[in-house]
Design an enzyme around this catalytic site. Structure first.
Site, PDB file in Angstrom:
ATOM      1  N   ARG A 158       0.835  -1.194   0.000  1.00 39.99           N
ATOM      2  CA  ARG A 158       0.000   0.000   0.000  1.00 39.99           C
ATOM      3  C   ARG A 158       0.875   1.251   0.000  1.00 39.99           C
ATOM      4  NH1 ARG A 158      -1.866  -3.657   3.941  1.00 39.99           N
ATOM      5  NH2 ARG A 158      -3.955  -4.515   3.522  1.00 39.99           N
ATOM      6  N   LYS A 182      -1.600  -2.775   8.135  1.00 39.48           N
ATOM      7  CA  LYS A 182      -2.684  -2.325   9.004  1.00 39.48           C
ATOM      8  C   LYS A 182      -2.556  -2.962  10.376  1.00 39.48           C
ATOM      9  CE  LYS A 182      -6.030  -1.396   5.337  1.00 39.48           C
ATOM     10  NZ  LYS A 182      -7.365  -1.706   4.767  1.00 39.48           N
ATOM     11  N   HIS A 253      -3.216   1.987  -5.945  1.00 39.26           N
ATOM     12  CA  HIS A 253      -3.969   0.766  -5.650  1.00 39.26           C
ATOM     13  C   HIS A 253      -4.168  -0.066  -6.907  1.00 39.26           C
ATOM     14  CE1 HIS A 253      -5.404  -0.623  -1.827  1.00 39.26           C
ATOM     15  NE2 HIS A 253      -6.450  -1.189  -2.392  1.00 39.26           N
ATOM     16  N   ARG A 256      -1.314  -2.298  -7.100  1.00 44.31           N
ATOM     17  CA  ARG A 256      -1.490  -3.381  -6.114  1.00 44.31           C
ATOM     18  C   ARG A 256      -2.394  -4.465  -6.709  1.00 44.31           C
ATOM     19  NH1 ARG A 256      -1.427  -4.569  -0.548  1.00 44.31           N
ATOM     20  NH2 ARG A 256      -3.405  -5.219   0.394  1.00 44.31           N
ATOM     21  N   TYR A 288      -9.536 -11.505  -6.671  1.00 44.25           N
ATOM     22  CA  TYR A 288      -8.625 -11.481  -7.818  1.00 44.25           C
ATOM     23  C   TYR A 288      -8.771 -12.725  -8.686  1.00 44.25           C
ATOM     24  CZ  TYR A 288      -6.618  -7.591  -5.339  1.00 44.25           C
ATOM     25  OH  TYR A 288      -6.456  -6.395  -4.703  1.00 44.25           O
TER      26      TYR A 288
END
Length: 307
Positions: A158, A182, A253, A256, A288
């Site tokens: 990120r 996170k 993003h 990513r 994905y």
């Protein structure tokens, strides 16, 4: 709707402290959760409720319905419902309310949208173009930008994780990055040859030209010498993709998403991709697989004689 009155001020302060110090959430998440709780408390006040213990599930549902009728997106309504459940659970556990009425607060199911991404050809063209511009300019900024683009695409980290990288987070022997995601969760992510060489070149040839008293141990620096700002990284990615023919206008993003999609297309297993992305749930990574399945289906329909 305005902020709730003073009778809830101490409650809001205590809750924010809980989010920051005990749950160790990011500033962005704390602001989002606190804003949702402020909105709820203001709604309760307007309904004539001045003590949290007087509120029940009907008032919470009324507030949530108001968010929907005001035009909030489904994902936003779901996040607000989750924020209130967290808040009420904390209030119950700390003795501020007699029961956890928010545990029964349901929110609309989030629509799973396939993430926008960049195909392999556009990703290669973007990186080649960035490298060509860096060679042409000969300055440290171009060298840095190439290293940033290569790192984002190679690792899928990120923007906040990239901006937080320190010199000690690069393991030169194993060519991996130590990343803090996170909740300050640590993981190791392979960086790959091209990205490692781009970062190494930036550290050896470019960083020293921008470094100053504010640089500290940051890997990536802004033009004034401090740790690079996420907004600068977003501009770098938007510009690079904007100069790439056929590439969609995506931010970091998008890279990513591209990294995850291209890994799966190349045969990587889902668990490995989950670990590299730092997803706590495999379900988050599974989206994905839909992207890659859609691409296979389109290829089949285009190429197979009996499609």
């Amino acid at each position: 709707m305005g902020q709730p009155g003073d009778q809830f001020a101490d409650l809001r302060t205590d809750y924010e402290r809980h989010l920051r110090s005990e749950r160790r959430l990011s500033d962005h998440t704390v602001r989002a959760y606190s804003g949702d709780v402020e909105s709820l408390l203001a709604h309760l006040e307007s309904s004539g409720i001045s003590d949290l213990s007087e509120a029940g599930l009907p008032e919470l549902r009324s507030w949530l319905a108001r968010q929907q009728t005001a035009g909030s997106a489904r994902a936003s309504v779901q996040r607000r419902a989750a924020a209130v459940r967290v808040f009420w659970s904390w209030a119950y556990e700390t003795g501020r309310v007699p029961r956890d009425v928010a545990s029964g607060l349901k929110s609309p199911k989030k629509q799973r949208r396939l993430p926008a991404t960049v195909d392999q050809g556009a990703a290669a063209a973007m990186l080649d173009g960035a490298l060509a511009r860096a060679e042409e300019s000969g300055g440290p900024v171009g060298c840095r930008d190439v290293a940033i683009l290569e790192t984002l695409y190679a690792t899928g980290i990120r923007v906040s994780e990239l901006c937080g990288l320190d010199l000690t987070d690069l393991d030169a022997d194993r060519q991996v990055l130590r990343v803090f995601g996170k909740g300050s969760k640590e993981r190791s992510v392979p960086i790959g040859g091209p990205a490692y060489r781009a970062v190494r070149r930036w550290l050896d040839e470019g960083r020293g030209l921008l470094a100053g008293p504010r640089s500290g141990t940051a890997i990536f620096l802004g033009e004034r010498g401090g740790r690079i700002d996420p907004r600068v990284v977003r501009r770098i990615v938007h510009r690079a993709l904007g100069l790439t023919e056929g590439a969609p206008d995506l931010g970091p993003h998008g890279l990513r998403h591209a990294m995850a999609t291209h890994l799966l297309e190349g045969g990587a297993d889902l668990r490995s991709v989950q670990e590299m992305l730092g997803h706590s749930s495999l379900a988050t990574t599974q989206i994905y697989t839909h992207v890659t399945t859609d691409r296979l289906k389109r290829a089949f329909e285009q190429a197979h004689p009996r499609a």
